[in-house]
Design an enzyme around this catalytic site. Structure first.
Site, PDB file in Angstrom:
ATOM      1  N   HIS A  97       7.533 -10.245  -8.673  1.00 56.41           N
ATOM      2  CA  HIS A  97       7.093 -10.495  -7.290  1.00 56.41           C
ATOM      3  C   HIS A  97       5.630 -10.966  -7.289  1.00 56.41           C
ATOM      4  O   HIS A  97       5.277 -11.933  -6.596  1.00 56.41           O
ATOM      5  CB  HIS A  97       7.271  -9.202  -6.492  1.00 56.41           C
ATOM      6  CG  HIS A  97       6.811  -9.243  -5.080  1.00 56.41           C
ATOM      7  ND1 HIS A  97       7.665  -9.125  -4.004  1.00 56.41           N
ATOM      8  CD2 HIS A  97       5.561  -9.363  -4.523  1.00 56.41           C
ATOM      9  CE1 HIS A  97       6.980  -9.172  -2.879  1.00 56.41           C
ATOM     10  NE2 HIS A  97       5.688  -9.316  -3.164  1.00 56.41           N
ATOM     11  N   GLU A  98       4.771 -10.284  -8.081  1.00 56.66           N
ATOM     12  CA  GLU A  98       3.334 -10.636  -8.075  1.00 56.66           C
ATOM     13  C   GLU A  98       3.099 -11.988  -8.766  1.00 56.66           C
ATOM     14  O   GLU A  98       2.271 -12.785  -8.309  1.00 56.66           O
ATOM     15  CB  GLU A  98       2.503  -9.542  -8.748  1.00 56.66           C
ATOM     16  CG  GLU A  98       2.601  -8.151  -8.113  1.00 56.66           C
ATOM     17  CD  GLU A  98       2.404  -8.145  -6.613  1.00 56.66           C
ATOM     18  OE1 GLU A  98       1.675  -9.001  -6.092  1.00 56.66           O
ATOM     19  OE2 GLU A  98       3.017  -7.276  -5.947  1.00 56.66           O
TER      20      GLU A  98
ATOM     21  N   HIS B  78       3.732 -14.734  -6.482  1.00 55.26           N
ATOM     22  CA  HIS B  78       2.603 -15.013  -5.568  1.00 55.26           C
ATOM     23  C   HIS B  78       1.639 -16.023  -6.193  1.00 55.26           C
ATOM     24  O   HIS B  78       1.056 -16.859  -5.484  1.00 55.26           O
ATOM     25  CB  HIS B  78       1.816 -13.730  -5.266  1.00 55.26           C
ATOM     26  CG  HIS B  78       2.352 -12.923  -4.117  1.00 55.26           C
ATOM     27  ND1 HIS B  78       2.488 -13.424  -2.840  1.00 55.26           N
ATOM     28  CD2 HIS B  78       2.776 -11.628  -4.050  1.00 55.26           C
ATOM     29  CE1 HIS B  78       2.966 -12.482  -2.038  1.00 55.26           C
ATOM     30  NE2 HIS B  78       3.159 -11.386  -2.738  1.00 55.26           N
TER      31      HIS B  78
ATOM     32  N   GLY C 162       1.613  -3.268  -5.504  1.00 55.83           N
ATOM     33  CA  GLY C 162       1.131  -4.452  -6.210  1.00 55.83           C
ATOM     34  C   GLY C 162       0.316  -5.317  -5.272  1.00 55.83           C
ATOM     35  O   GLY C 162       0.370  -5.159  -4.042  1.00 55.83           O
TER      36      GLY C 162
ATOM     37  N   CYS D 224       6.547  -6.765   1.153  1.00 57.99           N
ATOM     38  CA  CYS D 224       5.388  -7.569   0.760  1.00 57.99           C
ATOM     39  C   CYS D 224       4.279  -7.308   1.771  1.00 57.99           C
ATOM     40  O   CYS D 224       4.512  -7.360   2.988  1.00 57.99           O
ATOM     41  CB  CYS D 224       5.753  -9.054   0.749  1.00 57.99           C
ATOM     42  SG  CYS D 224       4.375 -10.119   0.270  1.00 57.99           S
ATOM     43  N   LEU D 225       3.075  -7.056   1.240  1.00 59.29           N
ATOM     44  CA  LEU D 225       1.959  -6.780   2.149  1.00 59.29           C
ATOM     45  C   LEU D 225       1.598  -8.024   2.971  1.00 59.29           C
ATOM     46  O   LEU D 225       0.953  -7.897   4.008  1.00 59.29           O
ATOM     47  CB  LEU D 225       0.752  -6.279   1.348  1.00 59.29           C
ATOM     48  CG  LEU D 225       1.007  -4.967   0.579  1.00 59.29           C
ATOM     49  CD1 LEU D 225      -0.193  -4.611  -0.296  1.00 59.29           C
ATOM     50  CD2 LEU D 225       1.340  -3.820   1.533  1.00 59.29           C
TER      51      LEU D 225
ATOM     52  N   GLN E 155      -3.185 -13.269  -2.250  1.00 56.67           N
ATOM     53  CA  GLN E 155      -2.966 -12.493  -1.017  1.00 56.67           C
ATOM     54  C   GLN E 155      -4.285 -12.085  -0.359  1.00 56.67           C
ATOM     55  O   GLN E 155      -4.302 -11.721   0.816  1.00 56.67           O
ATOM     56  CB  GLN E 155      -2.135 -11.236  -1.303  1.00 56.67           C
ATOM     57  CG  GLN E 155      -0.687 -11.533  -1.678  1.00 56.67           C
ATOM     58  CD  GLN E 155       0.078 -10.268  -1.970  1.00 56.67           C
ATOM     59  OE1 GLN E 155       0.022  -9.743  -3.072  1.00 56.67           O
ATOM     60  NE2 GLN E 155       0.776  -9.749  -0.984  1.00 56.67           N
TER      61      GLN E 155
HETATM   62  O1  K1U Z   1       2.834  -8.051  -3.407  1.00 54.06           O
HETATM   63  C1  K1U Z   1       2.857  -7.300  -2.470  1.00 54.06           C
HETATM   64  O2  K1U Z   1       2.815  -7.751  -1.342  1.00 54.06           O
HETATM   65  C2  K1U Z   1       2.968  -5.816  -2.665  1.00 54.06           C
HETATM   66  C3  K1U Z   1       4.375  -5.291  -2.573  1.00 54.06           C
HETATM   67  C4  K1U Z   1       4.938  -5.204  -3.976  1.00 54.06           C
HETATM   68  C5  K1U Z   1       6.416  -4.990  -4.106  1.00 54.06           C
HETATM   69  C6  K1U Z   1       7.075  -3.955  -3.488  1.00 54.06           C
HETATM   70  C7  K1U Z   1       8.431  -3.773  -3.658  1.00 54.06           C
HETATM   71  C8  K1U Z   1       9.138  -4.623  -4.457  1.00 54.06           C
HETATM   72  C9  K1U Z   1       8.483  -5.676  -5.041  1.00 54.06           C
HETATM   73  C10 K1U Z   1       7.125  -5.853  -4.889  1.00 54.06           C
HETATM   74  C11 K1U Z   1       4.312  -3.911  -1.913  1.00 54.06           C
HETATM   75  O3  K1U Z   1       3.698  -3.031  -2.422  1.00 54.06           O
HETATM   76  S1  K1U Z   1       5.158  -3.692  -0.428  1.00 54.06           S
HETATM   77  C12 K1U Z   1       4.843  -1.987  -0.014  1.00 54.06           C
HETATM   78  C13 K1U Z   1       5.586  -1.022  -0.877  1.00 54.06           C
HETATM   79  O4  K1U Z   1       6.472  -1.388  -1.617  1.00 54.06           O
HETATM   80  C14 K1U Z   1       5.227   0.412  -0.808  1.00 54.06           C
HETATM   81  C15 K1U Z   1       4.416   0.912   0.169  1.00 54.06           C
HETATM   82  C16 K1U Z   1       4.091   2.263   0.181  1.00 54.06           C
HETATM   83  C17 K1U Z   1       4.592   3.101  -0.763  1.00 54.06           C
HETATM   84  C18 K1U Z   1       5.423   2.620  -1.738  1.00 54.06           C
HETATM   85  C19 K1U Z   1       5.741   1.275  -1.766  1.00 54.06           C
HETATM   86 ZN    ZN Z   2       4.038  -9.697  -1.958  1.00 57.40          ZN
END
Ligand code: K1U
Ligand code: ZN
Length: 189
Positions: A136-137, A140, A46, A94-95, A51
């Site tokens: 989560h999004e 943000h 996401g 979270c990225l 972000q």
């Molecule tokens: O919003 C963001 O920062 C993105 C975030 C979204 C998220 C992940 C997990 C639970 C709630 C919300 C991410 O994508 S973090 C990275 C991640 O989950 C992932 C990375 C590589 C492969 C699979 C998942």
């Molecule tokens: Zn996030």
């Protein structure tokens, strides 16, 4: 399309409430296409416009599992119109909070109203990872990070580490950007 730089905490732009999109035009469609490309490259499941430094209420997601066909989603002005009474816990990342993960408790299921990329009104019912990711999004868009769902102690511990890493990186001091014991950033919690 273009890869966009992703802001990392602590950054005041991640704490601002984003503005509603007035009209779903080519600029908004280009933004969401670039956000999807950025999300896949990260990689993540996401990404929200704040972000990438854009204070607009737009998010993208793809929670397809490995081996499944991609399932990109683009949501403009998303709002939660219903949330289940029962909760679920999920280990979130979270990225904008790189390399830190923590269990977050949220409603298990939600219904979200939004506009698609043609501007049409839509509604989606979600549970599991999609429900977690949507919440989560949308957080943000309101300047809320998953860290804000943790205790102040855990939140401040992660934020202090991120700040220290940022300062070390600014000095060009990559090795010491992790922590003073030479450990990698942790699966902290
Ligand atoms: O919003 C963001 O920062 C993105 C975030 C979204 C998220 C992940 C997990 C639970 C709630 C919300 C991410 O994508 S973090 C990275 C991640 O989950 C992932 C990375 C590589 C492969 C699979 C998942
Ligand atoms: Zn996030």
């Amino acid at each position: 399309m273009a890869l966009l730089p992703i802001l990392t905490a602590p950054d005041p732009r991640l704490k601002k409430k984003a503005k509603p999109v007035e009209k779903v035009d080519d600029g908004v469609r280009k933004l969401m296409a670039d956000m999807l490309e950025t999300m896949y490259a990260a990689p993540g499941v996401g990404l929200a416009a704040p972000q990438v430094g854009v204070s607009l209420r737009a998010i993208v997601l793809d929670v397809a599992r490995e081996g499944e066909p991609p399932a990109p989603m683009k949501l403009v002005n998303p709002e939660i119109v219903w949330a289940s009474d029962d909760d679920a816990s999920y280990e979130e990342g979270c990225l904008s909070v790189p390399e830190h993960y923590a269990e977050v408790v949220r409603p298990r299921a939600v219904k979200v109203r939004y506009r698609d990329e043609s501007g049409a009104a839509r509604e989606i019912a979600a549970e599991g990872l999609l429900a977690t990711c949507l919440q989560h999004e949308i957080d943000h868009l309101d300047g809320i990070l998953f860290l804000d769902h943790l205790s102040a102690l855990k939140r401040n511990m992660i934020l202090r580490k991120l700040l220290k890493e940022k300062k070390a990186a600014e000095r060009g001091d990559e090795k010491d950007a992790k922590d003073e014991h030479g450990d990698s950033p942790l699966h902290t919690l």
